[in-house]
Design a protein around this motif. Structure first.
Motif, PDB file in Angstrom:
ATOM      1  N   GLU A  24      10.441  -0.219  -2.789  1.00 37.33           N
ATOM      2  CA  GLU A  24      10.632  -0.103  -1.344  1.00 37.33           C
ATOM      3  C   GLU A  24      12.024  -0.525  -0.898  1.00 37.33           C
ATOM      4  O   GLU A  24      12.649   0.143  -0.068  1.00 37.33           O
ATOM      5  CB  GLU A  24       9.576  -0.928  -0.611  1.00 37.33           C
ATOM      6  CG  GLU A  24       8.199  -0.308  -0.617  1.00 37.33           C
ATOM      7  CD  GLU A  24       7.216  -1.101   0.209  1.00 37.33           C
ATOM      8  OE1 GLU A  24       7.660  -1.946   1.028  1.00 37.33           O
ATOM      9  OE2 GLU A  24       6.000  -0.901   0.048  1.00 37.33           O
ATOM     10  N   MET A  79       7.873   2.672   7.528  1.00 35.42           N
ATOM     11  CA  MET A  79       6.611   2.875   6.843  1.00 35.42           C
ATOM     12  C   MET A  79       5.497   3.036   7.870  1.00 35.42           C
ATOM     13  O   MET A  79       5.427   2.286   8.843  1.00 35.42           O
ATOM     14  CB  MET A  79       6.287   1.700   5.928  1.00 35.42           C
ATOM     15  CG  MET A  79       5.039   1.914   5.084  1.00 35.42           C
ATOM     16  SD  MET A  79       4.662   0.530   3.981  1.00 35.42           S
ATOM     17  CE  MET A  79       4.069  -0.674   5.175  1.00 35.42           C
ATOM     18  N   TRP A  95       5.941   7.520   4.877  1.00 35.69           N
ATOM     19  CA  TRP A  95       7.265   7.031   5.254  1.00 35.69           C
ATOM     20  C   TRP A  95       7.948   8.080   6.118  1.00 35.69           C
ATOM     21  O   TRP A  95       7.799   9.293   5.883  1.00 35.69           O
ATOM     22  CB  TRP A  95       8.122   6.754   4.019  1.00 35.69           C
ATOM     23  CG  TRP A  95       7.668   5.559   3.258  1.00 35.69           C
ATOM     24  CD1 TRP A  95       6.650   5.493   2.330  1.00 35.69           C
ATOM     25  CD2 TRP A  95       8.202   4.226   3.347  1.00 35.69           C
ATOM     26  NE1 TRP A  95       6.519   4.218   1.852  1.00 35.69           N
ATOM     27  CE2 TRP A  95       7.453   3.432   2.455  1.00 35.69           C
ATOM     28  CE3 TRP A  95       9.226   3.653   4.092  1.00 35.69           C
ATOM     29  CZ2 TRP A  95       7.717   2.063   2.288  1.00 35.69           C
ATOM     30  CZ3 TRP A  95       9.499   2.295   3.927  1.00 35.69           C
ATOM     31  CH2 TRP A  95       8.745   1.513   3.037  1.00 35.69           C
TER      32      TRP A  95
END
Length: 315
Positions: free
Chosen positions: A282, A298, A310
């Protein structure tokens, strides 16, 4: 969405599972040990006679390894990734490796995925991608009227979007799949356009601008992902456009910023089918977006099936 590539098979496509989000083994090994384990695992995979046997093998394998290069944006890091791929597959990666519809039996191609899996859970997961797409776009891009989907595959997201009245362009490197999408869409009175090109070509010259650039289990097949995002921002998106990522392996569970995944399903896809199966941590993914002048967000899963989505918007 992908498919089994073992002779002229009848099994159909495989889902992008959430296996990449499982906890890592206690220690991550070096690449040579991973390669040895992956090669032995491939021999087991080739004995699977149906989807259930194959998915059972996927669940038994997860062997993390470490990357030796520190800078994930460097040429050296990219070279390490591509060299590992070549050692696993015995050939350099080429985008043509993703062109695989010809390896399907006529029966499997006509029936289509997810129906060929004969597995209700897989069917639910695949249908869930379109459901997630509808919900996320309706909530976060309610102005959207046009969509370009990169890597449309079977059309399981593109066709429902067209049926809902969206202006849709389906991009894929596989001409046979685009022809299938076009025929099915026509039969359902859901007109859409198809674009036969790889991702970079389509993003460099999309023909028009779109409110949404969509990836559904497809972004992680692109090695030139940074250039791709830049081209989409510069050439594809409308003024208020957004990039949407569904069912992509973006997780904090990786032992490296990005690279070849090591869950069972990904190793099957790489070693047996020669597909590129990348994963992204991430923090790296958010940094990647920032470097391409995009702001990432997100979106929690609303389906109970897909994991988070996302979104990325130009800064």
């Amino acid at each position: 969405m992908r498919w089994f590539k073992t002779k002229k098979n009848t099994l159909g496509a495989a889902p992008q599972s959430l296996a990449m989000s499982k906890p890592l083994p206690p220690k991550a090994a070096k690449a040579p040990e991973f390669i040895t384990r992956a090669q032995a695992y491939k021999e087991q995979l080739e004995t699977a006679k149906n989807f259930d046997e194959l998915s059972a093998l996927w669940k038994k394998f997860s062997f993390a390894y470490t990357m030796q290069t520190d800078d994930p944006f460097s040429d050296a890091y990219r070279q390490e990734v591509t060299e590992l791929y070549q050692k696993l597959v015995d050939t350099p990666y080429d985008v043509q490796n993703e062109l695989t519809s010809s390896h399907l039996s006529d029966e499997a191609f006509a029936r289509g995925f997810p129906w060929t899996s004969d597995n209700l859970g897989v069917v639910a997961h695949e249908i869930g991608k379109a459901v997630q797409g509808f919900r996320v776009i309706a909530q976060h891009a309610p102005h959207a009227k046009s969509i370009i989907e990169f890597g449309a595959g079977w059309g399981n997201t593109a066709i429902p979007m067209a049926r809902a009245g969206m202006d849709v362009c389906a991009v894929d490197i596989d001409q046979a799949f685009l022809k299938r999408i076009a025929n099915e869409a026509k039969a359902l009175s859901a007109p859409l356009r198809t674009y036969h090109a790889d991702f970079l070509e389509a993003a460099s010259n999309p023909g028009q601008r779109y409110d949404v650039a969509l990836f559904s289990s497809s972004f992680h097949h692109c090695l030139e992902f940074q250039d791709l995002l830049t081209h989409i921002r510069e050439n594809v998106l409308t003024e208020n456009g957004v990039i949407a990522f569904f069912a992509e392996p973006i997780s904090n569970g990786f032992s490296f910023p990005w690279g070849l995944r090591y869950d069972g399903e990904a190793v099957w896809a790489i070693t047996c089918n020669k597909w590129l199966e990348l994963g992204f941590r991430e923090d790296f993914f958010l940094d990647l977006l920032k470097r391409t002048e995009l702001q990432g967000e997100m979106v929690p899963d609303t389906t109970g099936l897909m994991g988070p989505a996302w979104l990325a918007r130009p800064i």
